[in-house]
Motif scaffolding. Structure first.
Motif, short mmCIF file in Angstrom:
data_model
loop_
_atom_site.label_atom_id
_atom_site.label_comp_id
_atom_site.label_asym_id
_atom_site.label_seq_id
_atom_site.Cartn_x
_atom_site.Cartn_y
_atom_site.Cartn_z
N PHE A 1 33.52 6.63 34.91
CA PHE A 1 32.71 7.74 35.44
C PHE A 1 33.60 8.92 35.84
CE2 PHE A 1 28.61 5.47 36.67
CZ PHE A 1 27.88 6.23 35.79
N VAL B 1 25.78 10.14 25.46
CA VAL B 1 26.00 8.78 24.96
C VAL B 1 27.09 8.09 25.78
CG1 VAL B 1 26.83 7.44 23.00
CG2 VAL B 1 25.19 9.28 22.64
N ALA B 2 28.22 8.77 25.95
CA ALA B 2 29.34 8.16 26.68
C ALA B 2 28.95 7.91 28.13
CB ALA B 2 30.57 9.07 26.61
N THR B 3 28.24 8.87 28.75
CA THR B 3 27.90 8.71 30.15
C THR B 3 26.90 7.57 30.35
OG1 THR B 3 28.16 11.10 30.31
CG2 THR B 3 27.21 9.99 32.21
N LEU C 1 21.54 6.03 27.85
CA LEU C 1 21.84 4.68 27.39
C LEU C 1 22.18 3.75 28.56
CD1 LEU C 1 24.04 5.20 24.20
CD2 LEU C 1 21.59 4.94 24.36
N ARG D 1 23.06 24.29 28.41
CA ARG D 1 23.68 25.10 29.43
C ARG D 1 22.94 26.43 29.46
NH1 ARG D 1 28.65 28.12 29.66
NH2 ARG D 1 29.27 28.19 31.85
N LEU E 1 27.30 18.68 34.95
CA LEU E 1 28.68 18.75 34.45
C LEU E 1 28.74 18.71 32.93
CD1 LEU E 1 30.64 16.52 37.00
CD2 LEU E 1 30.23 18.97 37.04
N LEU E 2 27.57 18.58 32.28
CA LEU E 2 27.48 18.67 30.81
C LEU E 2 28.34 17.65 30.08
CD1 LEU E 2 27.75 22.56 30.60
CD2 LEU E 2 25.66 21.20 30.65
N THR E 3 28.48 16.43 30.63
CA THR E 3 29.23 15.41 29.90
C THR E 3 28.37 14.88 28.76
OG1 THR E 3 28.37 13.67 31.34
CG2 THR E 3 30.45 14.66 31.98
N LEU F 1 26.10 14.14 36.09
CA LEU F 1 27.16 14.20 35.09
C LEU F 1 26.70 14.91 33.82
CD1 LEU F 1 28.75 10.68 35.58
CD2 LEU F 1 29.93 12.85 35.80
N LEU G 1 23.01 10.07 39.47
CA LEU G 1 24.43 10.16 39.12
C LEU G 1 24.58 10.54 37.64
CD1 LEU G 1 27.30 9.54 40.16
CD2 LEU G 1 26.97 7.20 39.38
N LEU H 1 34.94 10.74 32.82
CA LEU H 1 33.97 11.63 32.16
C LEU H 1 33.80 12.90 32.97
CD1 LEU H 1 31.31 9.00 31.07
CD2 LEU H 1 32.79 10.35 29.59
N ILE I 1 28.13 0.06 32.04
CA ILE I 1 29.32 -0.70 32.44
C ILE I 1 29.44 -0.71 33.97
CG2 ILE I 1 31.84 -0.71 32.38
CD1 ILE I 1 31.70 0.28 29.52
N PHE I 2 29.21 0.46 34.58
CA PHE I 2 29.29 0.58 36.04
C PHE I 2 28.22 -0.29 36.71
CE2 PHE I 2 27.86 2.80 39.93
CZ PHE I 2 29.04 2.75 40.66
N LEU J 1 26.63 4.92 28.46
CA LEU J 1 27.42 3.70 28.29
C LEU J 1 28.19 3.39 29.57
CD1 LEU J 1 27.47 2.18 25.68
CD2 LEU J 1 29.63 3.27 25.12
N ALA J 2 28.76 4.45 30.17
CA ALA J 2 29.50 4.28 31.42
C ALA J 2 28.58 3.76 32.51
CB ALA J 2 30.14 5.60 31.85
N LEU J 3 27.36 4.28 32.55
CA LEU J 3 26.41 3.84 33.58
C LEU J 3 26.10 2.35 33.41
CD1 LEU J 3 24.57 4.46 35.93
CD2 LEU J 3 22.86 5.34 34.34
#
Lengths: 358, 308
Positions: A334, B91-93, B38, B305, B86-88, B82, B78, A337, B99-100, B95-97
């Motif tokens: 997190f 897909v990656a975010t 995701l 944005r 924060l424009l992340t 992001l 959260l 990112l 895993i977290f 996936l991170a959620l």
């Protein structure tokens, strides 16, 4: 208030600094977490990150954890370079362990270390086959590989459960869901007597080095990166997209399969219901944290390897659950990112005028 | 097959499909606004563990369910911060959620493994529950099942009759145009993401408080991911989601039925069925690729944005 202003070019400096910022933020969040749990943050972080490496035993154990991470991450990196989102390293690892382990168990009377060659070979082939199935689904039907590979992770896991509860269960094992122990001839040689670290760490380092060469010095590596950066450019250049998808999937599946068979033929020594504490998923974090470069992946897998040891350490010393490892890994991703916005944007106070030059 | 068995199969399919229905409806609204999250699996797990912990320590199932919804929404916030502020990369975010959420729930729930809870009891509707075949499946369920159907109807209404549904769709189809005519793009997306999170939390609570009242690590076993496939399968239509959810509910209990009927197949092999079915569904949908692309929200997965 703050606002984001787009940089004209992505900042290469920030791309390198952001993993360090993320690690620092994870440490800060970790100390807050430990204080909330009523432990001195300094002592807890020391126990988590430093104490595991205070003796030779710790360093060799780190090697045990790092080897599968490097193997999986080296392969996943190839996929992600080509923007093929293979999330299936965990399943490919399991199938590799299953396929190789099966071969090892079928010939208990073969008294030669050459037996390791077919065992490792079938481990690699098993992982390749599992990844190949996902590659076939993607190239033939254009299915989303994120979803198919995750589904295949669950299927692989149930396959392993089926095997250790059924056909591969040790007949003399008091009905435990475990296979028989592998003979010494299908056990990976250790690097130092009395320590668990074995030659799989060499496979990991070799895979990383080889992936660096492929990505930076060969035509297929160049094609992967072009496909990842600009699909239409790859099509215009006449690259065979399907072939690239197949290659990266097979390579990463093979490496994950190797990681799996090395786990069971190495430190575990038999097939058990759980052979990986999520190495295949952690390797995803390793790739991102390592900036999708083999050198970065080397350092990132060490850091994430430490989180496994640290989890065990705080469990022993503070009686906290070992699963704190997953929490630290999730936080790290997190924060990474979030820090990555610094690559594309600069943060300015809302009232300040934009800078003309970037 | 006798009527009792059919009746029980229908009953269990609805029960088993309900968590899928809840997550998938939440994710559908989220995707309609153009955001691909995701992280469903992670938010479900957070909801499941928090719901169970609160229910056990307060003794109130209602508080547990409420806490699970809030926890799901909080983790979605959260994700929203992001990806939207924060424009992340979505897909990656996401996936991170996941895993977290997997890590966080395992960590928080360690002390609650093995604890038990008197789960949510069915609310039997007199007379109606005695209707042959479907009575038990429709009128002898617990409150959360009824609630899921109410939410389903509300969402149907939202997208067919209300202005808000139009706003969500406009924002998801073309955020620039929506912004130009003065629609609040970010606010709409935040609300849709929060709604999705709340629904995922609720689905998690359904598992840990109603379906199998206990907590175990990774107890959602991929339901969050299956729900994502379900949304595509249903082409972002709520009435197809409910059908698909109950179908998957049926696929997940098939191993119980087979065992009950004396088939000697390993439960581990049969447990693969929902995942295999999901892959099959993805293959079927790929045959209608152009249609899927046409039905999907146009800006799905893209950061927006505002040009101010």
């Amino acid at each position: 208030m703050l606002r984001l202003e787009a940089r004209r070019h992505d900042s290469t400096l920030m791309a390198l600094v952001s993993p360090l910022i993320a690690t620092a933020l994870t440490l800060v969040a970790g100390s807050i977490l430990f204080s909330l749990l009523g432990h001195s943050p300094g002592r807890a972080l020391y126990t988590f990150f430093i104490a595991p490496l205070s003796d030779l035993y710790g360093w060799t154990e780190l090697g045990v954890k790092v080897a599968p991470l490097m193997l999986c991450a080296a392969g996943l990196n190839m996929c992600y370079q080509a923007k093929v989102w293979n999330i299936g390293a965990e399943g490919q690892l399991v199938i590799g362990a299953l396929a190789g382990g099966y071969v090892g168990l079928m010939f208990p009377d073969t008294q030669t270390h050459w037996m390791l060659v077919p065992v490792l070979g079938f481990g690699i082939l098993g992982g390749m086959a599992w990844a190949g199935l996902a590659a076939w689904l993607k190239t033939r039907f254009n299915t989303n590989e994120i979803l198919t590979t995750i589904m295949m992770n669950y299927i692989a896991l149930y396959g392993l459960l089926y095997a250790v509860h059924g056909p591969l269960k040790d007949p003399n094992g008091y009905n435990f869901p475990e296979s028989a122990q592998f003979s010494e001839f299908v056990t990976l040689p250790v690097l130092f007597p009395d320590y668990r670290i074995n030659i799989s760490i060499l496979f990991g380092l070799f895979a990383l080095a080889a992936s660096w060469i492929v990505l930076n010095r060969t035509l297929p590596g160049f094609q992967m990166r072009v496909l990842g950066q600009d699909q239409s450019a790859a099509a215009f250049a006449g690259f065979n997209q399907n072939r690239i998808v197949w290659s990266v999937m097979l390579v990463s599946g093979g490496l994950a399969g190797l990681a799996g068979i090395c786990e069971v033929a190495g430190s575990i020594g038999q097939l058990v219901p759980q052979i990986s504490p999520g190495y295949g998923y952690t390797a995803i974090i390793v790739v991102f944290l390592g900036r999708m470069s083999p050198i970065g992946i080397f350092f990132a897998s060490i850091l994430l390897g430490i989180t496994y040891l640290g989890g065990e350490m705080v469990q022993m010393n503070f009686n906290l659950p070992k699963s704190i490892t997953g929490l630290f890994q999730g936080m790290l991703l997190f924060f990474l990112l979030a820090s990555d916005i610094l690559i594309h944007y600069r943060i300015l106070p809302a009232n300040r005028a934009s800078r003309v030059h970037s | 097959m006798d009527i009792d068995l059919v009746q029980n199969i229908l009953y269990a399919s609805v029960r088993n499909g309900t968590p899928l229905l809840l997550v998938a409806l939440g994710e559908m609204v989220c995707e309609k606004s153009g955001v691909l999250n995701l992280g469903q699996e992670g938010m479900m797990l957070i909801g499941a563990v928090i719901g169970f912990m609160v229910a056990v320590s307060t003794g109130s199932l209602g508080l547990g369910i409420l806490a699970a919804i809030c926890a799901g929404a909080l983790s979605a916030a959260l994700f929203g911060f992001l990806t939207l502020t924060l424009l992340t990369n979505q897909v990656a975010t996401g996936l991170a959620l996941t895993i977290f959420g997997t890590g966080l729930s395992a960590f928080m729930g360690t002390g609650y493994i093995g604890k038990t809870l008197v789960g949510l009891q069915p609310v039997n509707i007199p007379y109606l529950m005695d209707i042959p075949v479907i009575g038990k499946a429709v009128f002898a369920q617990d409150l959360l099942v009824y609630l899921s159907v109410v939410i389903f109807l509300l969402i149907i209404w939202l997208f067919s009759r209300s202005r808000y549904g139009l706003v969500i769709r406009a924002v998801g189809e073309n955020p620039e145009a929506a912004h130009a005519v003065g629609l609040p793009v970010l606010k709409t997306r935040y609300l849709a993401v929060l709604f999705g999170g709340g629904m995922a939390g609720l689905a998690g609570a359904y598992l840990s408080i109603a379906y199998t009242p206990l907590w175990s690590e990774g107890m959602t076993s991929g339901k969050g991911w299956i729900a994502l496939a379900l949304v595509v399968f249903a082409s972002w239509k709520a009435e197809r989601i409910i059908l698909g959810a109950y179908l998957f509910g049926f696929a997940s209990i098939l191993h119980l039925i087979m065992q009950g009927s004396g088939y000697d197949l390993s439960p581990n092999i049969l447990s693969m069925l929902p995942y295999v079915a999901t892959i099959a569904v993805l293959i079927i949908m790929s045959r209608k690729q152009t249609m899927t692309r046409w039905l999907a929200p146009k800006s799905l997965g893209e950061s927006y944005r505002p040009q101010s």
